[in-house]
Design an enzyme around this catalytic site. Structure first.
Site, PDB file in Angstrom:
ATOM      1  CB  SER A   1       8.841  21.364  12.586  1.00 49.13           C
ATOM      2  OG  SER A   1       9.307  21.584  13.895  1.00 49.13           O
TER       3      SER A   1
ATOM      4  NE  ARG B   1       5.871  20.293  20.559  1.00 51.33           N
ATOM      5  CZ  ARG B   1       6.682  19.423  19.988  1.00 51.33           C
ATOM      6  NH1 ARG B   1       6.933  19.522  18.695  1.00 51.33           N
ATOM      7  NH2 ARG B   1       7.249  18.463  20.668  1.00 51.33           N
TER       8      ARG B   1
ATOM      9  NE  ARG C   1      -3.648   3.302   9.486  1.00 56.91           N
ATOM     10  CZ  ARG C   1      -3.632   3.292  10.810  1.00 56.91           C
ATOM     11  NH1 ARG C   1      -4.759   3.466  11.483  1.00 56.91           N
ATOM     12  NH2 ARG C   1      -2.524   3.086  11.469  1.00 56.91           N
TER      13      ARG C   1
HETATM   14  C1  LIG Z   1      -8.302   0.172  13.129  1.00 53.50           C
HETATM   15  C2  LIG Z   1      -6.961   0.357  13.775  1.00 53.50           C
HETATM   16  C3  LIG Z   1      -6.873   0.569  15.132  1.00 53.50           C
HETATM   17  C4  LIG Z   1      -5.621   0.750  15.729  1.00 53.50           C
HETATM   18  N1  LIG Z   1      -5.556   0.963  17.067  1.00 53.50           N
HETATM   19  C5  LIG Z   1      -4.359   1.128  17.668  1.00 53.50           C
HETATM   20  C6  LIG Z   1      -4.258   1.354  19.088  1.00 53.50           C
HETATM   21  O1  LIG Z   1      -5.251   1.407  19.793  1.00 53.50           O
HETATM   22  N2  LIG Z   1      -3.023   1.527  19.631  1.00 53.50           N
HETATM   23  C7  LIG Z   1      -1.883   1.441  18.880  1.00 53.50           C
HETATM   24  O2  LIG Z   1      -0.788   1.563  19.419  1.00 53.50           O
HETATM   25  N3  LIG Z   1      -1.952   1.253  17.532  1.00 53.50           N
HETATM   26  C8  LIG Z   1      -3.145   1.081  16.926  1.00 53.50           C
HETATM   27  N4  LIG Z   1      -3.202   0.890  15.573  1.00 53.50           N
HETATM   28  C9  LIG Z   1      -1.948   0.907  14.790  1.00 53.50           C
HETATM   29  C10 LIG Z   1      -1.505  -0.516  14.440  1.00 53.50           C
HETATM   30  O3  LIG Z   1      -1.218  -1.268  15.597  1.00 53.50           O
HETATM   31  C11 LIG Z   1      -0.240  -0.469  13.547  1.00 53.50           C
HETATM   32  O4  LIG Z   1       0.825   0.123  14.254  1.00 53.50           O
HETATM   33  C12 LIG Z   1      -0.435   0.324  12.285  1.00 53.50           C
HETATM   34  O5  LIG Z   1      -1.675   0.028  11.710  1.00 53.50           O
HETATM   35  C13 LIG Z   1       0.677  -0.031  11.295  1.00 53.50           C
HETATM   36  O6  LIG Z   1       0.366  -1.266  10.718  1.00 53.50           O
HETATM   37  P1  LIG Z   1       1.357  -2.488  10.579  1.00 53.50           P
HETATM   38  O7  LIG Z   1       2.132  -2.679  11.815  1.00 53.50           O
HETATM   39  O8  LIG Z   1       0.604  -3.661  10.024  1.00 53.50           O
HETATM   40  O9  LIG Z   1       2.177  -2.048   9.345  1.00 53.50           O
HETATM   41  P2  LIG Z   1       3.466  -1.264   8.889  1.00 53.50           P
HETATM   42  O10 LIG Z   1       4.238  -0.605   9.960  1.00 53.50           O
HETATM   43  O11 LIG Z   1       2.890  -0.436   7.813  1.00 53.50           O
HETATM   44  O12 LIG Z   1       4.338  -2.449   8.301  1.00 53.50           O
HETATM   45  C14 LIG Z   1       3.858  -3.208   7.178  1.00 53.50           C
HETATM   46  C15 LIG Z   1       4.043  -4.688   7.470  1.00 53.50           C
HETATM   47  O13 LIG Z   1       5.439  -4.946   7.592  1.00 53.50           O
HETATM   48  C16 LIG Z   1       5.635  -5.957   8.552  1.00 53.50           C
HETATM   49  N5  LIG Z   1       6.435  -5.396   9.643  1.00 53.50           N
HETATM   50  C17 LIG Z   1       6.750  -4.091   9.860  1.00 53.50           C
HETATM   51  N6  LIG Z   1       7.532  -3.978  10.936  1.00 53.50           N
HETATM   52  C18 LIG Z   1       7.698  -5.217  11.448  1.00 53.50           C
HETATM   53  C19 LIG Z   1       8.394  -5.746  12.560  1.00 53.50           C
HETATM   54  N7  LIG Z   1       9.078  -4.983  13.416  1.00 53.50           N
HETATM   55  N8  LIG Z   1       8.365  -7.084  12.761  1.00 53.50           N
HETATM   56  C20 LIG Z   1       7.688  -7.908  11.925  1.00 53.50           C
HETATM   57  N9  LIG Z   1       6.991  -7.473  10.842  1.00 53.50           N
HETATM   58  C21 LIG Z   1       6.999  -6.144  10.611  1.00 53.50           C
HETATM   59  C22 LIG Z   1       4.257  -6.409   9.032  1.00 53.50           C
HETATM   60  O14 LIG Z   1       3.835  -7.491   8.240  1.00 53.50           O
HETATM   61  C23 LIG Z   1       3.408  -5.190   8.751  1.00 53.50           C
HETATM   62  O15 LIG Z   1       2.032  -5.487   8.597  1.00 53.50           O
HETATM   63  C24 LIG Z   1      -4.430   0.716  14.940  1.00 53.50           C
HETATM   64  C25 LIG Z   1      -4.534   0.505  13.563  1.00 53.50           C
HETATM   65  C26 LIG Z   1      -5.780   0.344  12.975  1.00 53.50           C
HETATM   66  C27 LIG Z   1      -5.862   0.144  11.476  1.00 53.50           C
END
Ligand SMILES: Cc1cc2nc3c(=O)[nH]c(=O)nc-3n(C[C@H](O)[C@H](O)[C@H](O)COP(=O)(O)OP(=O)(O)OC[C@H]3O[C@@H](n4cnc5c(N)ncnc54)[C@H](O)[C@@H]3O)c2cc1C
Length: 217
Positions: free
Chosen positions: A88, A158, A185
């Site tokens: 924190s 901070r 990642r």
């Molecule tokens: C190369 C890269 C660039 C990115 N750039 C950006 C950016 O510019 N701006 C930005 O804001 N973010 C960015 N992100 C973050 C991205 O949008 C995701 O928030 C992050 O990678 C988490 O992945 P996720 O949502 O697949 O998975 P997690 O949160 O890890 O969830 C795992 C899986 O569970 C399911 N899930 C989870 N929650 C829900 C839900 N509410 N509804 C339906 N299914 C769900 C989905 O299948 C999901 O893939 C980036 C990520 C990467 C890898």
């Protein structure tokens, strides 16, 4: 100011028991078929993954403490199916004796090495970039210490700390989510400093339970 490298450790320090993780998943998986164990748990789990029956992997978790910069930690905590506890900046007073009276920053050199464009610049240009970064970190530290000396609380001071500030994040995910995390990642388009970290983490996860992580490159 001090510069530290990104790292991770198993939460609790002991290397997790991969066989116990596989046994737990296999036991849960066999509920689906009301089957008795036959053959290796690893083979059973491999077949679950090959069939896309990955919800069974959710029965086992792994917990780690990650040391990274604040920028990388913002990306990490976007993964929602996880539990986090993070150092924190509201309550840790980096000016105090307990935390050494200095700010720790994550070394940017590793991120530069993993950046496809910056890593190809001439050495002297990379060094000039690193000098600018060091100066920005020194400036941020000086302003933070001065604000605290003037009576600011850590949660106010901070505001001047930058993305490179070192943080610790204890993280628990189930095995399905760790697979998802590494697929996103440890990919070429992941942030270079995130890839620097997953370059360290993924091989260690493969050592613990190869069958769950071996297909992720
Ligand atoms: C190369 C890269 C660039 C990115 N750039 C950006 C950016 O510019 N701006 C930005 O804001 N973010 C960015 N992100 C973050 C991205 O949008 C995701 O928030 C992050 O990678 C988490 O992945 P996720 O949502 O697949 O998975 P997690 O949160 O890890 O969830 C795992 C899986 O569970 C399911 N899930 C989870 N929650 C829900 C839900 N509410 N509804 C339906 N299914 C769900 C989905 O299948 C999901 O893939 C980036 C990520 C990467 C890898």
């Amino acid at each position: 100011m001090k510069i530290v490298c990104p790292s991770f450790s198993w939460l609790g320090d002991k290397t997790p028991d991969g066989l116990a993780i596989l046994a737990r998943i296999a036991r849960a998986g066999r509920t689906a078929y009301l089957s008795e164990p036959k053959g290796e748990d690893a083979d059973f789990v491999r077949r679950l993954i090959q069939r896309g029956h990955e919800s069974v992997l959710e029965h086992a978790i792994l917990s780690v403490t990650i040391i990274c910069d604040r920028g990388v930690s913002h990306e990490e905590v976007r993964h929602r199916i996880a539990s986090y506890t993070q150092e924190s900046t509201r309550f840790c007073n980096y000016a105090g004796d307990r935390l050494g009276g200095e700010i720790a920053y994550i070394d940017l050199s590793g991120g530069i090495e993993h950046d496809a464009i910056v890593s190809k610049l001439p050495r002297e240009q990379i060094d000039a970039i690193l000098i600018e970064w060091m100066q920005a970190c020194e400036d941020a530290e000086r302003h933070y210490m001065r604000m605290i000396a003037l009576g600011a609380t850590p949660q106010i001071a901070r505001s001047v700390l930058n993305h490179s500030t070192k943080t610790a994040v204890s993280t628990t995910m189930n095995m399905r989510e760790w697979r998802h995390f590494f697929k996103l990642r440890h990919a070429p388009d992941a942030h270079p400093q995130m890839r620097e970290l997953t370059d360290i983490m993924l091989p260690a996860f493969k050592d613990v339970v190869p069958v769950i992580f071996d297909d992720i490159e």
